[in-house]
Design an enzyme around this catalytic site. Structure first.
Site, PDB file in Angstrom:
ATOM      1  N   ASP A 150      -8.571  10.925 -17.840  1.00 29.30           N
ATOM      2  CA  ASP A 150      -9.663  10.223 -18.511  1.00 29.30           C
ATOM      3  C   ASP A 150      -9.155   8.849 -18.928  1.00 29.30           C
ATOM      4  OD1 ASP A 150     -12.103   9.627 -20.020  1.00 29.30           O
ATOM      5  OD2 ASP A 150     -12.398  11.798 -20.104  1.00 29.30           O
ATOM      6  N   HIS A 192     -23.655  12.931 -13.116  1.00 30.86           N
ATOM      7  CA  HIS A 192     -25.033  12.658 -13.560  1.00 30.86           C
ATOM      8  C   HIS A 192     -25.105  11.473 -14.530  1.00 30.86           C
ATOM      9  CE1 HIS A 192     -25.211  15.378 -17.454  1.00 30.86           C
ATOM     10  NE2 HIS A 192     -24.196  14.544 -17.461  1.00 30.86           N
TER      11      HIS A 192
END
Length: 353
Positions: free
Chosen positions: A220, A258
């Site tokens: 991340d 998404h």
């Protein structure tokens, strides 16, 4: 014929009234969770009365039993709670259902309560009121409502950040439990797995705990992994998924795609393609697969989730299988399969060959 037309018109009117006030369902649920009514009911072996519920609500200095009764009446009609009306005329007794067990906060391993509180907070409902403005002008609903995009808003508001993270954490736990309980073979042949956008590493740690042979990599942004705790078998790597990814046998992405436009998703997939073996590698995507005409348990929620992305994200959306197929092929993954799991999203396994 006239009577049938009149009945159809009347049903149409009733349907609009129902949708007009559908927010009442969410607000009543939010109230019940804020008051910890599911936990109060769960703490008693048998159903209890309104007066007993009120006596268990902390800081209820001047309680209004009638108000609570009216809220419970709607929730009972919606099958969130049960109501046992006593034959001797005594007080109605309330209990849990399978639905309200998902709203427990004190004793449940899996709960949707933090997500419900998050999505029904004024901060997150305000962007929904900007949809018509977005249709006419374009732009991002969250930014129109708050003057900045959601990630910038979160970075400057610790209360919002906690609300958001708690909501994400509870849903991640539900999804990972479903994946790990249902799917064993998908992880069996992997020696290493990188979780892209893995936050502080909770998901990859659950995978490694369940499959100790896997070397887990939590990937991340640097400031995110800087606060990640130590997990056995997991290494934390900071970076930017739009630049490059750590090499591994497979890439795992849960509710990442998404958040992004098709163009950005293709960029991410191309970097996934570079990070895995050419012949044996794969990408594992956990996201909603929309069925626009479906009547399955989660099909309506998928469409609502797509509007949620319109309200909160910057270009993100949920996708149909046809839309997934297009971006997967453009990203270098012409072969895929969709695996249903017992929760809202599905697992999409995609292969470079």
């Amino acid at each position: 014929m006239a009577s049938k037309e009149a009945e159809a018109r009347l049903r149409g009117q009733a349907e609009i009234w129902k949708h007009m006030f559908s927010f009442a369902d969410s607000m009543a649920l939010k109230c019940a969770v804020e008051l910890r009514i599911p936990d109060i009911l769960n703490s008693h072996p048998d159903p209890i009365s309104i007066s007993e519920i009120i006596s268990s609500i902390p800081d209820a200095t001047s309680p209004d039993a009638t108000c609570l009764y009216r809220i419970m009446r709607l929730l009972v009609r919606n099958k969130i709670f049960t109501a046992h009306r006593q034959s001797d005329g005594g007080e109605t007794l309330y209990g849990l259902t399978e639905s309200s067990r998902w709203l427990l906060r004190d004793s449940a391993e899996l709960t949707l309560a933090p997500m419900l509180l998050m999505e029904n907070h004024p901060w997150l409902t305000a962007p929904w009121h900007c949809f018509s403005q977005c249709v006419k002008e374009g732009g991002i609903a969250f930014e129109k409502a708050h003057g900045k995009e959601i990630w910038d808003f979160a970075s400057g508001n610790s209360e919002f950040n906690k609300l958001f993270n708690d909501g994400m954490e509870c849903t991640a736990r539900i999804v990972m439990k479903a994946i790990l309980s249902e799917l064993r073979d998908e992880f069996g042949g992997l020696g290493s797995l990188v979780d892209v956008g893995g936050g502080t590493g909770a998901a990859i740690s659950m995978i490694v705990e369940s499959h100790p042979h896997i070397r887990g990599i939590n990937f991340d942004l640097p400031h995110v992994v800087a606060t990640a705790p130590v997990y056995p078998g997991v290494s934390h790597v900071g970076g930017d998924m739009f630049q490059s990814l750590p090499n591994a046998d497979a890439v795992f992405m849960k509710w990442i795609m998404h958040d992004w436009s098709d163009e950005d998703c293709v960029k991410i997939l191309k970097n996934c393609r570079k990070a895995i073996p050419k012949k044996s590698g794969k990408v594992m995507i956990v996201d909603v697969v929309l069925d626009e005409d479906g009547d399955g348990l989660f099909d309506y929620s998928g469409l609502a989730f797509d509007l949620l992305m319109a309200a909160h994200a910057s270009g993100g959306k949920e996708r149909t299988e046809k839309e997934w197929k297009k971006i997967l092929k453009e990203g270098g993954f012409p072969t895929y399969k969709i695996i249903k799991i017992p929760t809202l999203p599905s697992l999409i396994e995609a292969y470079p060959l």
